[in-house]
Design a protein around this motif. Sequence first.
Motif, PDB file in Angstrom:
ATOM      1  N   ILE A  23     -21.621  18.160  16.134  1.00  0.00           N
ATOM      2  CA  ILE A  23     -22.679  17.259  15.729  1.00  0.00           C
ATOM      3  C   ILE A  23     -22.945  16.386  16.689  1.00  0.00           C
ATOM      4  O   ILE A  23     -22.127  16.130  17.736  1.00  0.00           O
ATOM      5  CB  ILE A  23     -22.257  16.196  14.565  1.00  0.00           C
ATOM      6  CG1 ILE A  23     -21.012  15.353  14.839  1.00  0.00           C
ATOM      7  CG2 ILE A  23     -22.010  16.912  13.172  1.00  0.00           C
ATOM      8  CD1 ILE A  23     -20.674  14.259  14.071  1.00  0.00           C
ATOM      9  N   ALA A  24     -24.253  15.842  17.040  1.00  0.00           N
ATOM     10  CA  ALA A  24     -24.543  15.061  18.114  1.00  0.00           C
ATOM     11  C   ALA A  24     -25.826  14.291  17.718  1.00  0.00           C
ATOM     12  O   ALA A  24     -26.526  14.345  16.796  1.00  0.00           O
ATOM     13  CB  ALA A  24     -25.195  16.017  19.199  1.00  0.00           C
ATOM     14  N   GLY A  25     -25.963  13.060  18.491  1.00  0.00           N
ATOM     15  CA  GLY A  25     -27.114  12.249  18.174  1.00  0.00           C
ATOM     16  C   GLY A  25     -27.534  11.268  19.260  1.00  0.00           C
ATOM     17  O   GLY A  25     -26.796  11.154  20.421  1.00  0.00           O
ATOM     18  N   ILE A  26     -28.671  10.943  19.216  1.00  0.00           N
ATOM     19  CA  ILE A  26     -29.281  10.082  20.334  1.00  0.00           C
ATOM     20  C   ILE A  26     -29.972   8.733  19.567  1.00  0.00           C
ATOM     21  O   ILE A  26     -30.806   8.862  18.556  1.00  0.00           O
ATOM     22  CB  ILE A  26     -30.320  10.962  21.202  1.00  0.00           C
ATOM     23  CG1 ILE A  26     -29.630  12.146  21.795  1.00  0.00           C
ATOM     24  CG2 ILE A  26     -31.084  10.053  22.136  1.00  0.00           C
ATOM     25  CD1 ILE A  26     -30.906  13.084  22.478  1.00  0.00           C
ATOM     26  N   TRP A  27     -29.853   7.602  20.197  1.00  0.00           N
ATOM     27  CA  TRP A  27     -30.883   6.590  20.070  1.00  0.00           C
ATOM     28  C   TRP A  27     -31.332   6.329  21.268  1.00  0.00           C
ATOM     29  O   TRP A  27     -30.656   5.746  22.197  1.00  0.00           O
ATOM     30  CB  TRP A  27     -30.254   5.483  19.498  1.00  0.00           C
ATOM     31  CG  TRP A  27     -31.080   4.334  18.939  1.00  0.00           C
ATOM     32  CD1 TRP A  27     -32.058   3.872  19.391  1.00  0.00           C
ATOM     33  CD2 TRP A  27     -30.872   3.496  17.780  1.00  0.00           C
ATOM     34  NE1 TRP A  27     -32.631   2.775  19.022  1.00  0.00           N
ATOM     35  CE2 TRP A  27     -31.866   2.443  17.749  1.00  0.00           C
ATOM     36  CE3 TRP A  27     -29.882   3.529  16.556  1.00  0.00           C
ATOM     37  CZ2 TRP A  27     -32.126   1.436  16.598  1.00  0.00           C
ATOM     38  CZ3 TRP A  27     -30.045   2.438  15.598  1.00  0.00           C
ATOM     39  CH2 TRP A  27     -31.181   1.700  15.711  1.00  0.00           C
ATOM     40  N   GLY A  28     -32.557   6.434  21.531  1.00  0.00           N
ATOM     41  CA  GLY A  28     -33.257   6.327  23.017  1.00  0.00           C
ATOM     42  C   GLY A  28     -33.892   7.560  23.258  1.00  0.00           C
ATOM     43  O   GLY A  28     -34.267   8.412  22.484  1.00  0.00           O
ATOM     44  N   SER A  29     -33.963   7.734  24.754  1.00  0.00           N
ATOM     45  CA  SER A  29     -34.544   9.189  25.237  1.00  0.00           C
ATOM     46  C   SER A  29     -33.456   9.997  25.576  1.00  0.00           C
ATOM     47  O   SER A  29     -32.387   9.797  25.955  1.00  0.00           O
ATOM     48  CB  SER A  29     -35.238   8.674  26.451  1.00  0.00           C
ATOM     49  OG  SER A  29     -34.574   8.214  27.346  1.00  0.00           O
ATOM     50  N   GLY A  30     -33.842  11.374  25.182  1.00  0.00           N
ATOM     51  CA  GLY A  30     -32.776  12.431  25.455  1.00  0.00           C
ATOM     52  C   GLY A  30     -33.212  13.815  24.783  1.00  0.00           C
ATOM     53  O   GLY A  30     -34.219  13.656  23.821  1.00  0.00           O
ATOM     54  N   ASP A  31     -32.409  14.769  25.046  1.00  0.00           N
ATOM     55  CA  ASP A  31     -32.854  16.062  24.497  1.00  0.00           C
ATOM     56  C   ASP A  31     -31.816  16.510  23.453  1.00  0.00           C
ATOM     57  O   ASP A  31     -30.832  16.888  23.788  1.00  0.00           O
ATOM     58  CB  ASP A  31     -32.887  16.928  25.515  1.00  0.00           C
ATOM     59  CG  ASP A  31     -33.539  18.583  25.120  1.00  0.00           C
ATOM     60  OD1 ASP A  31     -33.523  18.696  23.839  1.00  0.00           O
ATOM     61  OD2 ASP A  31     -33.860  19.183  26.116  1.00  0.00           O
ATOM     62  N   ILE A  32     -32.100  16.211  22.110  1.00  0.00           N
ATOM     63  CA  ILE A  32     -31.091  16.767  21.030  1.00  0.00           C
ATOM     64  C   ILE A  32     -30.760  18.071  21.065  1.00  0.00           C
ATOM     65  O   ILE A  32     -29.604  18.528  20.603  1.00  0.00           O
ATOM     66  CB  ILE A  32     -31.319  16.160  19.781  1.00  0.00           C
ATOM     67  CG1 ILE A  32     -30.411  16.075  18.658  1.00  0.00           C
ATOM     68  CG2 ILE A  32     -32.970  16.621  19.315  1.00  0.00           C
ATOM     69  CD1 ILE A  32     -28.965  15.296  19.124  1.00  0.00           C
ATOM     70  N   GLU A  33     -31.840  19.031  21.310  1.00  0.00           N
ATOM     71  CA  GLU A  33     -31.516  20.381  21.175  1.00  0.00           C
ATOM     72  C   GLU A  33     -30.711  20.891  22.075  1.00  0.00           C
ATOM     73  O   GLU A  33     -29.730  21.691  22.035  1.00  0.00           O
ATOM     74  CB  GLU A  33     -32.920  21.039  21.317  1.00  0.00           C
ATOM     75  CG  GLU A  33     -34.018  21.194  20.074  1.00  0.00           C
ATOM     76  CD  GLU A  33     -34.628  19.941  20.008  1.00  0.00           C
ATOM     77  OE1 GLU A  33     -34.487  18.997  20.840  1.00  0.00           O
ATOM     78  OE2 GLU A  33     -35.378  19.718  19.121  1.00  0.00           O
TER      79      GLU A  33
END
Length: 580
Positions: free
Chosen positions: A4-14
């Motif tokens: 599992i992974a996650g982002i709040w802000g800018s970034g590349d979730i894929e």
Amino acid sequence: MCGIAGIWGSGDIEKMVNTLSHRGPHGTGFYKNEEVRLGACSLKITDPEGENQPCYNEDKTICAILNGEIYNYIELKNELSNHIFKTQTDTEVIVHAYEEYGLDFIHKLNGCFAIAIWDGGRIILIRDRLGQKPLYYYFKNKNFFFASEIKSILTQMDSVSPNLTENFLTFETTIGSETFFKDVYALPSASLLIFNGEDVKTKKYWQVPPDIEIDFTPKQYIEKLQWLIQDSVRLRLRGGTSVGILLSGGIDSSLLAYIARPQYAFTCCYGENGSFNEVEYASMVAKDIGAQHFLVKPTSADFKEHFEKIIWHLDQPVATMSSLPAYLLAKKASEYVKIILNGEGSDEFFGGYIRYLLMVTEERLGALPELKNFHPLARFFWNKNMFSGSAERYFELIKRGEAGKGDPFQRVKEIFSQHKNLLNSMTACDIEVSLPSLLMMADRVCGAFGLENRSPFFDYRIVEFAFSLPQEMKIREFKTKYILREAARGIVPDKIIDRRDKIGLITPIYKWFSQDLSEWCNSITSTFDERNIPLNPGKDRGLYDRYKYMKLSLELWYRIFIDKQLNLDAAKKNKKEIIL
């Protein structure tokens, strides 16, 4: 086993999820809005035909992703009959349980898990009580990232710097929220994290129990433990169309094997004479339960071939030399099963380690009427530190470097001050100091092959029960794991129960490094010497000494993650490019 992974802000979730693809080979799924992105790659067990994560509540205002298993999800789902379920997964149970109970739902969970929830205003991260499933995070420059493995977070970082702490130089492992990477933190076991877009707040939701003994007879203690183990195994067989077990031939894994009756058993052995080989007992158990038995025989050539890939999967070196056999066992098991049982945790919770026996023996010896007034003479004859404070003595046993009385020692002393029972003090200390490395290794080597590892002895009910036991129910008359042996009577053959020669799996790295792998090892560790890292060898522990092993591990870690010199093919075997 998922990633599992996650982002709040800018970034590349894929990109983050693709880096974790080895953990979940059955598909990926994502949630995205303008600020927040969640992603998961899944190993589907409870609902093989169901949709990929994330899972949502009825109006999609709450979503969740899960790495691990909620073993009592069926019982929880029955409690939530007023909710509409679209899948058979335990992840969807989390969504509705949070909707129904708020954060109090955590206390209802029995499992190994790392959970992420987005409720429209905050990201909530939760890690299981013992830390069986990993979870890491990074917050800097208004960007918040989290993931099951550190390498996933590194794909979003502009630069990477090492973080070798005093705890590592003392214990050869990180403690609590520390990692080997500056600004990257581990969410500690039994913790939850709340991020609202501005601040990171963490807190503990469960603690190691205090020393409160139950008023039971010895027979009642034994019967209670029998029931707890059987129920723990029952829960951990859910969703298991094909199940295997890591079988050593000792009391721990043998008891689980006789209860679970898995179809497959996997045992590690070495081509050494005597102390490195305990196949006889494992083969006897496998034959009795009708399991197909596979032997994995690591060699020095295997170590040379695989160790760089193992370091990549681990993210950071671990304080154990068992990573090679664990990796090869997982590799073999993944060819036949999705779920693998193991006997980890029994030594910690039931007084199985020899260091526990040494400490308890010294305590009892010092309390003898014949000796209690002659401690100075005993110190003169045996050891100048005998009968001193138990925290000081245990610290001397578990430390690896030449540490002083700084923060690492003070932390051990603080843990010991919370318990009157010596065995509980040592267990509580190991839960914080040595156990995380073992759990991380088990998670990573199984994750490398998309294999779900399940540990019945880590059921929190068993852990809490173990802390309620009188010391003599664990170690009695120099016999370790007394209560577990008695709980196994009538289930496991006495030949295994009454063994007194079990020493655990010893990987002959000490021998390999002085013979077959000497030139290879020296060529790598000589580069490490140029880094001027104050890794102190401490006292020589013979076959158990990890100094050269740790030097090799650190040098390879530096090359892979800091120097980025090595182009490993570990991820390519999963048809993904390694991203560092």
